[in-house]
Design a protein around this motif. Structure first.
Motif, mmCIF file in Angstrom:
data_model
loop_
_atom_site.group_PDB
_atom_site.id
_atom_site.type_symbol
_atom_site.label_atom_id
_atom_site.label_comp_id
_atom_site.label_asym_id
_atom_site.label_seq_id
_atom_site.Cartn_x
_atom_site.Cartn_y
_atom_site.Cartn_z
ATOM 1 N N GLU A 185 2.953 42.375 44.539
ATOM 2 C CA GLU A 185 1.835 41.598 44.010
ATOM 3 C C GLU A 185 1.791 40.205 44.626
ATOM 4 O OE1 GLU A 185 1.880 41.520 39.788
ATOM 5 O OE2 GLU A 185 1.594 43.694 39.569
ATOM 6 N N GLY A 186 2.951 39.592 44.780
ATOM 7 C CA GLY A 186 3.011 38.264 45.363
ATOM 8 C C GLY A 186 3.089 38.257 46.873
ATOM 9 N N GLN A 187 3.165 39.470 47.465
ATOM 10 C CA GLN A 187 3.265 39.593 48.919
ATOM 11 C C GLN A 187 4.406 38.732 49.469
ATOM 12 O OE1 GLN A 187 1.258 41.696 51.196
ATOM 13 N NE2 GLN A 187 1.277 42.595 49.143
ATOM 14 N N ARG A 188 5.609 38.994 48.950
ATOM 15 C CA ARG A 188 6.769 38.225 49.380
ATOM 16 C C ARG A 188 8.032 39.049 49.205
ATOM 17 N NH1 ARG A 188 7.302 33.969 44.260
ATOM 18 N NH2 ARG A 188 7.372 35.584 42.635
ATOM 19 N N ILE A 189 9.070 38.624 49.908
ATOM 20 C CA ILE A 189 10.397 39.221 49.769
ATOM 21 C C ILE A 189 11.267 38.242 48.995
ATOM 22 C CG2 ILE A 189 12.451 40.017 50.993
ATOM 23 C CD1 ILE A 189 10.613 40.743 53.338
ATOM 24 N N VAL A 190 11.920 38.735 47.941
ATOM 25 C CA VAL A 190 12.757 37.885 47.087
ATOM 26 C C VAL A 190 14.214 38.262 47.311
ATOM 27 C CG1 VAL A 190 13.271 37.137 44.747
ATOM 28 C CG2 VAL A 190 10.918 37.722 45.380
ATOM 29 N N GLN A 191 14.988 37.344 47.876
ATOM 30 C CA GLN A 191 16.427 37.555 48.046
ATOM 31 C C GLN A 191 17.149 37.025 46.812
ATOM 32 O OE1 GLN A 191 18.050 36.103 51.734
ATOM 33 N NE2 GLN A 191 16.486 37.121 52.994
ATOM 34 N N SER A 192 17.988 37.840 46.224
ATOM 35 C CA SER A 192 18.682 37.461 45.001
ATOM 36 C C SER A 192 19.830 36.502 45.297
ATOM 37 C CB SER A 192 19.223 38.712 44.296
ATOM 38 O OG SER A 192 19.960 38.380 43.143
ATOM 39 N N ALA A 193 19.998 35.524 44.406
ATOM 40 C CA ALA A 193 21.095 34.567 44.570
ATOM 41 C C ALA A 193 22.442 35.215 44.295
ATOM 42 C CB ALA A 193 20.886 33.372 43.646
ATOM 43 N N GLY A 194 22.481 36.171 43.402
ATOM 44 C CA GLY A 194 23.720 36.877 43.078
ATOM 45 C C GLY A 194 23.595 38.343 43.403
ATOM 46 N N VAL A 195 24.732 38.984 43.570
ATOM 47 C CA VAL A 195 24.744 40.422 43.845
ATOM 48 C C VAL A 195 24.964 41.156 42.526
ATOM 49 C CG1 VAL A 195 25.819 42.311 45.102
ATOM 50 C CG2 VAL A 195 25.654 40.041 46.160
ATOM 51 N N HIS A 196 23.934 41.818 42.061
ATOM 52 C CA HIS A 196 24.037 42.637 40.852
ATOM 53 C C HIS A 196 24.221 44.079 41.330
ATOM 54 C CE1 HIS A 196 22.876 38.949 39.083
ATOM 55 N NE2 HIS A 196 21.597 39.046 39.359
ATOM 56 N N LEU A 201 26.817 45.916 37.620
ATOM 57 C CA LEU A 201 27.811 44.854 37.471
ATOM 58 C C LEU A 201 27.145 43.548 37.917
ATOM 59 C CD1 LEU A 201 31.020 46.474 38.997
ATOM 60 C CD2 LEU A 201 30.198 46.566 36.649
ATOM 61 N N ARG A 202 26.830 42.700 36.968
ATOM 62 C CA ARG A 202 26.097 41.477 37.294
ATOM 63 C C ARG A 202 27.020 40.438 37.930
ATOM 64 N NH1 ARG A 202 21.286 42.566 35.708
ATOM 65 N NH2 ARG A 202 20.932 43.900 33.887
ATOM 66 N N ASP A 203 26.470 39.759 38.941
ATOM 67 C CA ASP A 203 27.206 38.736 39.689
ATOM 68 C C ASP A 203 28.567 39.263 40.135
ATOM 69 O OD1 ASP A 203 25.287 36.587 39.597
ATOM 70 O OD2 ASP A 203 25.730 36.396 37.472
ATOM 71 N N ALA A 204 28.536 40.435 40.742
ATOM 72 C CA ALA A 204 29.780 41.083 41.169
ATOM 73 C C ALA A 204 30.521 40.253 42.198
ATOM 74 C CB ALA A 204 29.470 42.470 41.730
ATOM 75 N N GLN A 205 29.815 39.382 42.918
ATOM 76 C CA GLN A 205 30.471 38.565 43.949
ATOM 77 C C GLN A 205 31.460 37.576 43.353
ATOM 78 O OE1 GLN A 205 27.395 38.035 42.894
ATOM 79 N NE2 GLN A 205 27.233 35.846 42.460
ATOM 80 N N ARG A 206 31.390 37.340 42.062
ATOM 81 C CA ARG A 206 32.304 36.407 41.407
ATOM 82 C C ARG A 206 33.619 37.064 40.985
ATOM 83 N NH1 ARG A 206 28.147 33.191 37.296
ATOM 84 N NH2 ARG A 206 26.761 32.351 38.909
ATOM 85 N N LEU A 207 33.695 38.383 41.089
ATOM 86 C CA LEU A 207 34.874 39.109 40.618
ATOM 87 C C LEU A 207 35.896 39.278 41.729
ATOM 88 C CD1 LEU A 207 33.106 41.959 38.597
ATOM 89 C CD2 LEU A 207 33.935 39.756 37.742
ATOM 90 N N THR A 208 37.164 39.219 41.356
ATOM 91 C CA THR A 208 38.220 39.568 42.297
ATOM 92 C C THR A 208 38.237 41.083 42.483
ATOM 93 O OG1 THR A 208 39.920 39.866 40.605
ATOM 94 C CG2 THR A 208 39.579 37.618 41.449
ATOM 95 N N THR A 209 39.000 41.554 43.445
ATOM 96 C CA THR A 209 39.077 42.993 43.678
ATOM 97 C C THR A 209 39.648 43.714 42.462
ATOM 98 O OG1 THR A 209 39.376 42.607 46.051
ATOM 99 C CG2 THR A 209 39.980 44.784 45.211
ATOM 100 N N GLY A 210 40.672 43.125 41.840
ATOM 101 C CA GLY A 210 41.235 43.720 40.627
ATOM 102 C C GLY A 210 40.232 43.744 39.490
#
Length: 483
Positions: free
Chosen positions: A335-346, A362-371
């Motif tokens: 609708e907005g004719q645009r590409i939206v890049q997310s700030a976090g990886v969900h 898993l929301r904001d998965a980039q903040r998690l350690t591997t464990g």
């Protein structure tokens, strides 16, 4: 909630995430029953999950709005409750303080106190088979086909059309007969808690053989724990039919018609929309995963109490790749004719359940350690298969990881989880001949595939991402340099 003289209409509440309707699966109470605060009165199925709906106030049921199988819109009357006379008002928090009710916490968005709500129970399949000519009709046509022997399809949930429950037994307790098991109608075991049913199934205990020590003869966890598992009980158990048979009805010449309802309808609609709107492309590469397996073994040897799965390591690699190629962590706003890049990886994880394919996030998965990723993945996939994830955990993903190798296949061209822009697929890991330093060797090989939306990027970005993932799988040391 609306009020009339002496009665109150409880409206179907907003179940979250923009859901506008729900299908009535099963009434847990009948007209004339007395309900307490937060007692589950009905089980409904939304487009995302099966939900137990608790009533936020006490009273006597005077009307049920809608029958099983009927779709009710949000905001319309669900149940009508009449206030009780002053001396007849029960203590809403004193009835059945059973250990099985502790910790259920199945409170819907926007209301409810969390007191005494029975745990979530997954919808079980009901299979109708076309009769042979001349087969006599059932004695009670209105009651529907009997549940399969050993099935928990009706255990722990009363039928709303029946009479009110006797004193001392909650309306949610099943009293349906089980003629398949015994050859004649008998009283079904009284079970409130899904925990008790699961424990009995795990230990091979036949609930019909137990005498409950709880109020009204309810079978408690302690009854199952003290029961001795007889071999006959294990043999009597019949596994649940796969959910592919949910809603099957006979058609002409033995054909079977499967109605597209509930989560199956949502899956069909979403996949169709994805295929219509997204110009998707799939690329793939074979990789030597021997180093990844060795790295996992080293990590788990150092931390045996917190093991890391291959899926967790692949998730970590994906996060590294998305940091380098953020174009794939995006969506297209048509609708907005645009590409939206997310700030976090969900990060979405495709999980096959007995109710269909779901993608918990898993929301904001980039903040998690591997464990932490490993622990979150284990908890999330287990909850998804148990049907206990709230609707909010099943939406909002920005990138999906799909391990279709668990089905024993090497490759796939999956459909993107709309409105995301990309999906990484992983095939099975098998021994294959592989050239290492000019010499033929047997290595652990898998196939990686990347399906991406060609509107958000071209082949250079997609190929760069997939090559980065492949390189990290083959040489996990590269991952350390990028985290």
């Amino acid at each position: 909630m609306t009020d009339t003289v002496g009665t109150r209409d409880f409206l179907l509440p907003d179940l979250g995430e923009g859901l506008s309707e729900a299908e009535i699966v099963e009434w847990r109470v009948a007209v004339g029953d007395v309900v307490t605060v937060d007692q589950t009165v009905v089980e409904v199925e939304t487009a995302k999950a099966v939900v137990d709906v608790p009533c936020p106030y006490p009273g006597r049921v005077v009307a049920l709005h809608g029958a099983a199988g009927e779709v009710r819109p949000v905001g319309q009357p669900l149940i009508t409750i009449a206030a009780l006379d002053g001396g007849d008002d029960p203590d809403p928090h004193a009835t059945y303080r059973e250990e099985e009710r502790a910790g259920s916490g199945n409170v819907l968005i926007g209301y409810g106190t969390g007191h005494g709500v029975p745990g979530r129970r997954r919808r079980r399949p009901r299979l109708s088979v076309a009769k042979e000519p001349g087969t006599p009709a059932p004695a009670n046509p209105g009651s529907g086909p009997p549940a399969p022997a050993g099935s928990s399809a009706r255990t722990g949930a009363g039928v709303g059309a029946g009479p009110s429950s006797p004193a001392g037994v909650p309306a949610s307790v099943d009293r349906t007969s089980d003629p398949v098991r015994t050859g004649g109608p008998v009283a079904a075991p009284l079970v409130i808690s899904p925990i008790v049913r699961r424990l009995a199934k795990e230990r091979g205990v036949d609930l019909a053989s137990l005498r409950g020590t709880g109020p009204g003869g309810v079978i408690r966890r302690a009854d199952v724990e003290t029961a001795r598992s007889a071999p006959a009980a294990r043999l009597a158990a019949v596994p649940d039919a796969p959910d592919a048979h949910v809603g099957l009805v006979p058609a002409g010449d033995g054909d079977v018609v499967v109605p597209l309802t509930g989560i199956r309808k949502v899956i069909a609609d979403k996949l169709s929309r994805s295929r219509r709107e997204i110009p998707e492309v799939t690329i793939w590469v074979d990789v030597d995963a021997t180093g990844l397996l060795e790295t996992r073994a080293t990590i788990n040897a150092a931390s045996p109490d917190a093991p890391v799965s291959i899926l967790a390591l692949l998730a970590r690699i994906c996060l590294s790749g998305l940091r380098k190629y953020p174009q794939l962590n995006a969506r297209v706003d048509t609708e907005g004719q645009r590409i939206v890049q997310s700030a976090g990886v969900h990060l979405g994880i495709a999980a096959q359940t007995d109710r269909g394919l779901v993608v918990p996030v898993l929301r904001d998965a980039q903040r998690l350690t591997t464990g932490e990723l490993a622990a979150a993945l284990a908890e999330t996939t287990a909850a998804a298969r148990a049907g206990t994830l709230p609707p909010g955990r099943l939406t909002g993903g920005t990138f999906t990881l799909n391990n279709y190798g668990v089905f024993g296949v090497d490759g796939s061209t999956p459909i993107i989880n709309h409105p995301e822009a990309a999906l990484l697929g992983v095939g099975r890991i098998v021994d294959k001949p592989w050239v290492v330093d000019g010499q033929l060797a047997v290595r652990k090989v898998t196939q990686l595939s990347l399906t991406f939306d060609h509107r958000v990027c071209d082949g250079g970005v997609a190929g760069g991402f997939l090559r980065h993932v492949a390189d990290c799988v083959e040489r996990p040391a590269l991952l350390v340099a990028n985290v």
